[in-house]
Structures are given as structure tokens and as C-alpha cells.
Design an enzyme around this catalytic site. Structure first.
Site, PDB file in Angstrom:
ATOM      1  N   CYS A   2       0.901  -1.173  -0.028  1.00 11.87           N
ATOM      2  CA  CYS A   2       0.087  -0.062   0.082  1.00 11.87           C
ATOM      3  C   CYS A   2       0.767   1.115  -0.169  1.00 11.87           C
ATOM      4  O   CYS A   2       1.951   1.201   0.644  1.00 11.87           O
ATOM      5  CB  CYS A   2      -0.965   0.174   1.275  1.00 11.87           C
ATOM      6  SG  CYS A   2      -2.014  -1.303   1.278  1.00 11.87           S
TER       7      CYS A   2
ATOM      8  N   GLU B  54       0.806   3.916   1.833  1.00 13.55           N
ATOM      9  CA  GLU B  54       0.980   4.477   3.025  1.00 13.55           C
ATOM     10  C   GLU B  54       2.444   3.840   3.541  1.00 13.55           C
ATOM     11  O   GLU B  54       3.101   4.361   4.299  1.00 13.55           O
ATOM     12  CB  GLU B  54      -0.117   4.118   4.070  1.00 13.55           C
ATOM     13  CG  GLU B  54      -1.428   4.869   3.840  1.00 13.55           C
ATOM     14  CD  GLU B  54      -2.359   3.926   2.876  1.00 13.55           C
ATOM     15  OE1 GLU B  54      -1.930   3.313   1.819  1.00 13.55           O
ATOM     16  OE2 GLU B  54      -3.403   3.920   3.028  1.00 13.55           O
TER      17      GLU B  54
ATOM     18  N   CYS C 223      -2.244  -1.002   7.254  1.00 14.96           N
ATOM     19  CA  CYS C 223      -1.319   0.263   7.317  1.00 14.96           C
ATOM     20  C   CYS C 223      -1.960   1.089   8.556  1.00 14.96           C
ATOM     21  O   CYS C 223      -0.812   1.826   9.150  1.00 14.96           O
ATOM     22  CB  CYS C 223      -1.877   1.135   6.289  1.00 14.96           C
ATOM     23  SG  CYS C 223      -1.075   0.642   4.618  1.00 14.96           S
TER      24      CYS C 223
HETATM   25  N1  THU Z   1      -4.205   0.341  -1.259  1.00 13.54           N
HETATM   26  C1  THU Z   1      -3.409   1.167  -0.635  1.00 13.54           C
HETATM   27  O1  THU Z   1      -2.319   1.553  -1.200  1.00 13.54           O
HETATM   28  N2  THU Z   1      -3.490   1.566   0.616  1.00 13.54           N
HETATM   29  C2  THU Z   1      -4.820   1.323   1.430  1.00 13.54           C
HETATM   30  O2  THU Z   1      -4.913   1.730   2.531  1.00 13.54           O
HETATM   31  C3  THU Z   1      -5.472   0.415   0.768  1.00 13.54           C
HETATM   32  C4  THU Z   1      -5.486  -0.266  -0.501  1.00 13.54           C
HETATM   33  C5  THU Z   1      -4.009  -0.270  -2.571  1.00 13.54           C
HETATM   34  C6  THU Z   1      -3.597  -1.626  -2.519  1.00 13.54           C
HETATM   35  C7  THU Z   1      -4.051  -2.141  -3.807  1.00 13.54           C
HETATM   36  O3  THU Z   1      -2.909  -1.636  -4.608  1.00 13.54           O
HETATM   37  C8  THU Z   1      -5.280  -1.115  -4.241  1.00 13.54           C
HETATM   38  O4  THU Z   1      -5.196  -0.209  -3.309  1.00 13.54           O
HETATM   39  C9  THU Z   1      -6.663  -2.006  -4.040  1.00 13.54           C
HETATM   40  O5  THU Z   1      -6.616  -2.474  -3.099  1.00 13.54           O
END
Ligand code: THU
Length: 160
Positions: free
Chosen positions: A73, A75, A115
Site C-alpha cells: 500500500c 502508506e 496500514c
Molecule cells: N491500497 C493502498 O495503497 N492503501 C490502502 O490503505 C488500501 C489499499 C491499495 C492496495 C492495492 O494496490 C489497491 O489499493 C487495491 O486494494
């Protein structure tokens, strides 16, 4: 038996224009970073930008993988990059935003559970709350004074 009631105080701004200068600047950096996300599978691009105590801004975006669970993710990309480069600097604030390939994200995007836990570890490590600023593509902005507002009954090193 008794009921334990949990409350959270979340500042709700009508739009990004209502934010103070520091929050707006950080959100702008998150939005810029979001454009560089590598999200060919979900088409859901997330951007994060954090400000350290020394004033440096570190960005992150989600990095996907054909082996889906390997994805990281936005974050955590930003938080781990900051910790690797500036191991002694507390995070003051973190802005998070997202856009979808299939629909308008018209409410603030909130960090996933993993996260939230990582954000909390940083608060615990530096004994300093992190201001968290959340936005979608349009609409309201949520501002939290600490991740604990959306991660109550937190697990931390005190349990170990
Ligand atoms: N994702 C994030 O980058 N941060 C989050 O807090 C939730 C999900 C991303 C992971 C994945 O690449 C996409 O969003 C779909 O889940």
C-alpha cells in the site's frame, strides 16, 4: 456486564480548499504521488505523503504485483521509505488520497487495517501522534489527530 463505548473525533472539511496551508500542501504531494502508482491490476491508485519533524516530505504510492498479495500500500511505501532514510525523525502528518479506474471516489479514502497498524507503530515508536489527512478525488476531507481515532483498542508493544 457493562458496555464499553468508543468514540472518535474526526474533523470534517467540506473540501480541500478549506484545509490549512500545511495540510493542503501535503495533500497536494499525495495527489501528485498517486499519479505514479503502479496499479495495473486493481486500477485503484493510492497516493501518500508524509511530513517528518525535520520538515522533509516523503511520498509513497501503491505498488502492485502479478502475485497479488505481494502488493504494498501507498502508506507503507511512504512510511518505510521515511524510516529507512530518516530513522530518528518522527512523522508529524500523513496525507492519503486515491482514485479508481471505474468510479469517482467521492468520499475520503481510509487506510486499510494493516496500514493503520503500521501508522500506529510509528506513533508508538516516536511517542508522537500523527495527523492523518484523508481525501478521495472530490468531496469532504477527514482529519484525524491520531490514528487511534480509527484504530481503537490498539495492539502495541505494551502487550508483549
Ligand atoms: N491500497 C493502498 O495503497 N492503501 C490502502 O490503505 C488500501 C489499499 C491499495 C492496495 C492495492 O494496490 C489497491 O489499493 C487495491 O486494494
Amino acid at each position: 456486564m457493562k458496555i464499553l463505548s468508543l468514540t472518535a473525533n474526526i474533523e470534517v472539511y467540506e473540501n480541500v480548499e478549506e484545509l490549512n496551508h500545511a495540510d493542503a500542501t501535503l495533500m497536494e504531494a499525495a495527489k501528485k504521488s498517486m499519479e505514479d502508482a503502479y496499479a495495473p491490476y486493481s486500477k485503484f491508485k493510492v497516493g501518500a505523503a508524509l511530513r517528518l519533524k525535520n520538515g522533509k516530505v516523503i511520498i509513497g504510492s501503491n505498488q502492485e504485483n502479478a502475485a497479488f498479495p505481494v502488493t504494498l500500500c501507498a502508506e507503507r511505501v511512504a512510511i518505510f521509505a521515511a524510516a529507512a532514510q530518516y530513522p530518528n525523525e518522527a512523522i508529524e502528518a500523513l496525507a492519503i488520497t486515491a482514485k479508481s479506474g471505474s468510479r469517482l471516489v467521492d468520499k475520503p479514502v481510509t487506510p486499510c487495517g494493516s496500514c493503520r497498524q503500521v501508522i500506529h507503530e510509528s506513533e508508538y515508536r516516536f511517542k508522537q501522534p500523527i495527523r492523518v489527512i484523508l481525501h478521495g478525488e472530490t468531496g469532504e476531507v477527514y482529519v484525524l489527530e491520531t490514528i487511534k481515532d480509527i484504530l481503537p483498542l490498539t495492539f502495541d508493544a505494551n502487550f508483549l
